[in-house]
Design a protein around this motif. Structure first.
Motif, PDB file in Angstrom:
ATOM      1  N   GLY A  50     -99.106 -28.964 -49.827  1.00 46.17           N
ATOM      2  CA  GLY A  50     -99.652 -30.191 -50.400  1.00 46.17           C
ATOM      3  C   GLY A  50     -99.665 -30.158 -51.913  1.00 46.17           C
ATOM      4  O   GLY A  50     -99.312 -31.146 -52.578  1.00 46.17           O
TER       5      GLY A  50
ATOM      6  N   ASP B 180    -100.733 -26.037 -45.278  1.00 43.01           N
ATOM      7  CA  ASP B 180    -100.800 -27.361 -45.866  1.00 43.01           C
ATOM      8  C   ASP B 180    -101.409 -27.386 -47.259  1.00 43.01           C
ATOM      9  O   ASP B 180    -101.081 -28.273 -48.044  1.00 43.01           O
TER      10      ASP B 180
ATOM     11  N   THR C 197    -101.394 -35.213 -50.800  1.00 45.15           N
ATOM     12  CA  THR C 197    -102.835 -35.388 -50.588  1.00 45.15           C
ATOM     13  C   THR C 197    -103.178 -35.266 -49.111  1.00 45.15           C
ATOM     14  O   THR C 197    -104.159 -34.614 -48.736  1.00 45.15           O
ATOM     15  N   GLU C 198    -102.350 -35.869 -48.244  1.00 45.41           N
ATOM     16  CA  GLU C 198    -102.576 -35.779 -46.795  1.00 45.41           C
ATOM     17  C   GLU C 198    -102.494 -34.332 -46.330  1.00 45.41           C
ATOM     18  O   GLU C 198    -103.279 -33.885 -45.504  1.00 45.41           O
ATOM     19  N   LYS C 199    -101.545 -33.576 -46.844  1.00 43.31           N
ATOM     20  CA  LYS C 199    -101.404 -32.164 -46.477  1.00 43.31           C
ATOM     21  C   LYS C 199    -102.629 -31.357 -46.931  1.00 43.31           C
ATOM     22  O   LYS C 199    -103.122 -30.510 -46.195  1.00 43.31           O
TER      23      LYS C 199
ATOM     24  N   VAL D 273     -98.994 -39.153 -52.025  1.00 39.82           N
ATOM     25  CA  VAL D 273     -99.741 -39.486 -50.811  1.00 39.82           C
ATOM     26  C   VAL D 273     -99.561 -38.395 -49.761  1.00 39.82           C
ATOM     27  O   VAL D 273    -100.529 -37.931 -49.147  1.00 39.82           O
ATOM     28  N   TYR D 274     -98.317 -37.960 -49.560  1.00 38.21           N
ATOM     29  CA  TYR D 274     -98.029 -36.914 -48.579  1.00 38.21           C
ATOM     30  C   TYR D 274     -98.708 -35.602 -48.967  1.00 38.21           C
ATOM     31  O   TYR D 274     -99.294 -34.923 -48.128  1.00 38.21           O
TER      32      TYR D 274
ATOM     33  N   GLY E  84    -105.419 -32.231 -44.653  1.00 32.01           N
ATOM     34  CA  GLY E  84    -105.153 -31.628 -43.345  1.00 32.01           C
ATOM     35  C   GLY E  84    -105.501 -30.155 -43.315  1.00 32.01           C
ATOM     36  O   GLY E  84    -105.959 -29.636 -42.287  1.00 32.01           O
TER      37      GLY E  84
END
Length: 158
Positions: free
Chosen positions: A37, A33, A14-16, A11-12, A19
């Motif tokens: 990521g 990122d 993917t968020e990076k 999840v982190y 972003g």
């Protein structure tokens, strides 16, 4: 524990990655990122596929992650200095602190498991707080840029 960390890492990561593709005028808050990521997402997959083997390396993996983020943030602080941002040194101090935390975890200088887990948590919280500071500071600084630098219809740089 590995399954939870694997899912959180995916999840982190993917968020990076998402972003990275956001619109950040200075390209400071999200400049690394994409690479970070991908790295974190790969760690997530490894944690999910090989939980037994990875459990022994949690401190090393988290240390490597925190160290890599810290090194990236050192460059972010240098770029912030070049852009004339006044709080560039705060980014540098946070980056150096992240590097120290990462090295301590990477080389297993903390031997007690309970102390290690507390330190891992503190390192990740500090890293997240610094990410928030960098993003908010960059967004705040964007308000100081003259409007002539942007095409008003699309918000893109001229």
């Amino acid at each position: 524990l590995c399954v939870v960390l694997g899912v959180v890492s995916l999840v982190y990561g993917t968020e990076k990655i998402i972003g990275y593709f956001s619109k950040d005028m200075y390209r400071l808050a999200f400049q690394f990122d994409l690479a970070l990521g991908i790295f974190v997402a790969i760690i997530g997959v490894i944690l999910l596929l090989h939980p037994g083997k990875v459990l022994e390396l949690v401190d090393f993996i988290v240390g490597l992650f925190v160290l890599i983020e810290g090194v990236f943030k050192v460059q972010t602080s240098v770029d912030a200095y070049r852009f004339g941002m006044k709080a560039w040194w705060l980014i540098l101090m946070g980056a150096l602190l992240s590097c120290v935390f990462g090295l301590l975890l990477l080389f297993s200088l903390l031997t007690a498991t309970s102390v290690l887990m507390v330190f891992v948590g503190i390192s990740l919280i500090a890293d997240g707080a610094q990410n928030l500071f960098n993003a908010f500071y960059t967004i705040k600084s964007m308000g100081r840029v003259p409007r002539e630098c942007f095409d008003e219809e699309e918000g893109e740089e001229l």
